[in-house]
Design an enzyme around this catalytic site. Structure first.
Site, short mmCIF file in Angstrom:
data_model
loop_
_atom_site.label_atom_id
_atom_site.label_comp_id
_atom_site.label_asym_id
_atom_site.label_seq_id
_atom_site.Cartn_x
_atom_site.Cartn_y
_atom_site.Cartn_z
N SER A 106 0.85 -1.19 0.00
CA SER A 106 0.00 0.00 0.00
C SER A 106 0.89 1.24 0.00
O SER A 106 1.68 1.42 -0.92
CB SER A 106 -0.95 -0.04 1.20
OG SER A 106 -1.83 1.06 1.20
N THR A 107 0.82 2.06 1.04
CA THR A 107 1.58 3.31 1.09
C THR A 107 3.07 3.05 0.93
O THR A 107 3.65 2.25 1.66
CB THR A 107 1.33 4.04 2.42
OG1 THR A 107 -0.06 4.12 2.65
CG2 THR A 107 1.93 5.43 2.39
N HIS A 149 -2.64 -0.97 -3.21
CA HIS A 149 -3.67 0.03 -2.93
C HIS A 149 -3.27 1.33 -3.60
O HIS A 149 -2.17 1.85 -3.35
CB HIS A 149 -3.79 0.27 -1.42
CG HIS A 149 -4.21 -0.93 -0.65
ND1 HIS A 149 -4.04 -1.04 0.71
CD2 HIS A 149 -4.80 -2.09 -1.04
CE1 HIS A 149 -4.52 -2.20 1.13
NE2 HIS A 149 -4.97 -2.86 0.08
N MET A 209 -0.31 1.21 5.15
CA MET A 209 -1.15 1.50 6.30
C MET A 209 -2.21 0.42 6.47
O MET A 209 -2.61 -0.21 5.51
CB MET A 209 -1.83 2.85 6.13
CG MET A 209 -0.89 4.04 6.21
SD MET A 209 -1.80 5.61 6.11
CE MET A 209 -2.26 5.61 4.38
N ASP A 240 -4.65 -4.78 5.89
CA ASP A 240 -4.98 -5.62 4.74
C ASP A 240 -3.78 -6.50 4.38
O ASP A 240 -2.65 -6.04 4.32
CB ASP A 240 -5.37 -4.77 3.53
CG ASP A 240 -5.84 -5.60 2.36
OD1 ASP A 240 -6.37 -6.71 2.59
OD2 ASP A 240 -5.67 -5.15 1.21
#
Length: 344
Positions: A168-169, A195, A285, A288
């Site tokens: 993600s991030t 993401h 973050m 998930d």
């Protein structure tokens, strides 16, 4: 209070970004820069917590400004991009290579009806907590991978048949680092859930395709999984594997708060491949992917979680590590090598 420096050559956009950010009481705009030169100077003087960065600007563009800031006075930088064509081309992902943390869409309307306003606020606030380091730049160009992409994969004896990756991030540069270690002749297919803002997945696939040896593409429903190809989850659907070992794209409810979801991918890989899979969960973050990585490990797969020191945000891998889902915890620059030792 989170102090933000806005960088954009358009006075209208600077005003709009300021209007969006100042609706949140925790955000304070401490300055506005009109070009890259002003951005470098004002970052050093104002010491903001976050910088929002435009790319196409006079005198010094955003890429050079990011490199200067990250080498002189490191601070979290969020790139705000413009048109749909720029997103599709993936040009803005060069900002991540330069040292920015995230690439999101510029606002397109007034605060009250702008569909991207909440995301801008949430990303800026999240990035304020990210620890960044001083970057040094190597002028040597990344090796051009295109000459190797048409080579036929050689047969390789391996116990593993698939590699599943979630992030993600901070994920795009992490993906480039890890997947860039793998050859064009990599003998298994790679499935990736990242993401990312709506509309950016195609640009991510194109950017990675231009910077790593393997072929990278957005996944298409029902296509066969071929070795040496990286399949990126498209916007708004879960990327999974069907019982026929083909791509499955499902419009089911979000899982762990996301669609596409890393856990949805990992669960499907655990079910279809069991011990013949490798799973990797990297920076991001939230949580998930943690349950999905645990499912893969329980099915006998080899699982890797990125360590805290090399993660931009140690959320997703931390959750996985805490529940015992990781066979191994590795720094970012060691993950690719571990994958090669397992599969090649």
């Amino acid at each position: 209070m989170i102090n933000v420096l806005i960088v954009d050559d358009s006075a209208t956009l600077r005003h709009l970004i300021r209007a969006i950010l100042t609706t949140d009481p925790e955000l304070k705009v401490v300055g506005e820069a009109r070009n890259g030169e002003e951005a470098v100077t004002m970052t050093a003087r104002l010491q903001p917590d976050v910088v929002t960065m435009d790319i196409q600007m006079p005198r010094m563009d955003g890429y050079e400004a990011i490199r200067r800031i990250m080498s002189e006075t490191p601070v979290p930088i969020v790139v705000l991009t413009g048109t749909e064509s720029e997103i599709r081309l993936g040009a803005r992902y060069k900002g991540l290579k330069s040292g920015a943390l995230m690439v999101i869409r510029k606002p397109r309307g007034l605060r009250g009806d702008d569909p991207d306003a909440d995301e801008i606020i949430n990303v800026v606030k999240a990035m304020a907590d990210v620890k960044v380091i001083r970057r040094k730049w190597n002028t040597q160009k990344h090796p051009e991978p295109s000459a190797h992409r048409n080579r036929v994969s050689r047969p390789v004896q391996t116990a593993y048949q698939i590699l599943a990756v979630g992030t993600s991030t901070g994920g795009p540069p992490a993906l480039r680092t890890v997947l860039g270690e793998l050859p064009a002749t990599f003998p298994v297919s790679v499935l990736v859930v990242q993401h990312i803002s709506k509309g950016f997945a195609a640009g991510l696939a194109r950017w990675l395709n231009e910077t790593i040896p393997m072929r990278v593409k957005l996944a298409d429903a029902a296509e066969p999984l071929l070795p040496g190809i990286v399949y990126i989850a498209p916007d708004g659907v879960h990327l999974q594997v069907s019982p026929q070992k083909k791509v499955a794209l499902l419009e089911e409810n979000p899982l762990d708060g996301h669609r596409p979801s890393v856990t949805a991918l990992f669960n499907s890989v655990a079910k279809q491949y069991g011990p013949a899979a490798v799973g990797v969960l990297m920076t991001g973050m939230g949580r998930d992917g943690a349950n999905g990585l645990y499912a893969m490990k329980q099915a006998g797969a080899y699982t890797i979680a990125q360590d805290e020191a090399s993660s931009i945000v140690f959320g997703m891998p931390k959750e996985a590590i805490n529940m015992g889902a990781a066979t191994k915890v590795l720094a970012l620059d060691k993950i690719g090598r571990q994958i090669k030792e397992l599969i090649l």
